[in-house]
Design a protein around this motif. Structure first.
Motif, short mmCIF file in Angstrom:
data_model
loop_
_atom_site.label_atom_id
_atom_site.label_comp_id
_atom_site.label_asym_id
_atom_site.label_seq_id
_atom_site.Cartn_x
_atom_site.Cartn_y
_atom_site.Cartn_z
N GLN A 120 -20.13 21.12 75.32
CA GLN A 120 -19.80 22.54 75.20
C GLN A 120 -20.39 23.32 76.37
OE1 GLN A 120 -18.08 24.49 72.66
NE2 GLN A 120 -18.31 25.98 74.30
N SER A 121 -21.59 22.94 76.82
CA SER A 121 -22.23 23.66 77.92
C SER A 121 -21.40 23.58 79.20
CB SER A 121 -23.64 23.12 78.17
OG SER A 121 -23.60 21.74 78.49
N GLN A 122 -20.68 22.48 79.42
CA GLN A 122 -19.83 22.36 80.60
C GLN A 122 -18.66 23.34 80.51
OE1 GLN A 122 -18.57 18.31 81.00
NE2 GLN A 122 -20.47 17.68 81.99
N ILE A 123 -18.13 23.49 79.31
CA ILE A 123 -17.01 24.43 79.10
C ILE A 123 -17.51 25.85 79.35
CG2 ILE A 123 -15.29 25.30 77.47
CD1 ILE A 123 -14.98 22.31 78.41
N ASP A 124 -18.71 26.15 78.82
CA ASP A 124 -19.29 27.48 79.02
C ASP A 124 -19.48 27.77 80.50
OD1 ASP A 124 -19.35 27.81 76.28
OD2 ASP A 124 -21.45 27.22 76.09
N LEU A 136 -17.88 26.36 83.04
CA LEU A 136 -16.58 26.45 83.66
C LEU A 136 -15.94 27.82 83.42
CD1 LEU A 136 -14.65 24.65 85.35
CD2 LEU A 136 -13.53 24.05 83.21
N MET A 137 -16.17 28.36 82.23
CA MET A 137 -15.59 29.66 81.88
C MET A 137 -16.49 30.82 82.32
SD MET A 137 -14.09 28.68 78.12
CE MET A 137 -13.30 30.24 77.82
N GLY A 138 -17.66 30.49 82.90
CA GLY A 138 -18.57 31.53 83.38
C GLY A 138 -19.37 32.18 82.28
N LYS A 139 -19.54 31.46 81.16
CA LYS A 139 -20.31 32.00 80.04
C LYS A 139 -21.57 31.19 79.88
CE LYS A 139 -16.18 33.10 77.34
NZ LYS A 139 -15.47 32.77 76.12
N SER A 140 -22.66 31.69 80.33
CA SER A 140 -23.94 31.00 80.17
C SER A 140 -24.53 31.38 78.82
CB SER A 140 -24.91 31.41 81.27
OG SER A 140 -26.16 30.83 81.03
N LYS A 141 -24.95 30.37 78.05
CA LYS A 141 -25.54 30.65 76.73
C LYS A 141 -26.91 31.29 76.87
CE LYS A 141 -23.21 27.41 73.75
NZ LYS A 141 -23.34 26.48 72.68
N CYS A 142 -27.52 31.22 78.06
CA CYS A 142 -28.84 31.79 78.26
C CYS A 142 -28.80 33.30 78.39
CB CYS A 142 -29.50 31.19 79.52
SG CYS A 142 -29.78 29.43 79.38
#
Length: 95
Positions: free
Chosen positions: A82-86, A88-94
């Protein structure tokens, strides 16, 4: 009308315990993959849906190194973090 025949088999306790232990380990691994309703790994179908791309494009992303396919256990099915998708989409969970 469907008919079912049930046969009884005998399994030595030691082998049965190994089966139960394996199932418990698998249950724990699967449980860790899903945290707070947010999956750590996504199927290819889920990735295609999120990114709104087709299978050919997803395969190209994997081939070009934009995404890394992960094999879990001994199966042949590939998953994407999921972190790779985030990323790629420019959405950092941090943030």
């Amino acid at each position: 009308m469907n008919e079912f025949q049930i046969k009884t088999i005998t399994v030595p306790k030691q082998e049965w315990d190994k089966v139960i232990n394996t199932l418990e380990v698998l249950h724990d691994k699967i449980s860790r993959l899903v945290t707070n309703d947010s999956k750590e790994f996504l199927t290819k179908k889920e990735v295609m849906s999120l990114l709104k791309i087709g299978r050919t494009t997803l395969d190209r992303y994997i081939e070009e190194g934009l995404l890394e396919e992960v094999k879990l256990g001994t199966g042949t099915r590939g998953y994407i973090k999921q972190s790779q998708i985030d990323d790629l989409m420019g959405k950092s969970k941090c943030s």
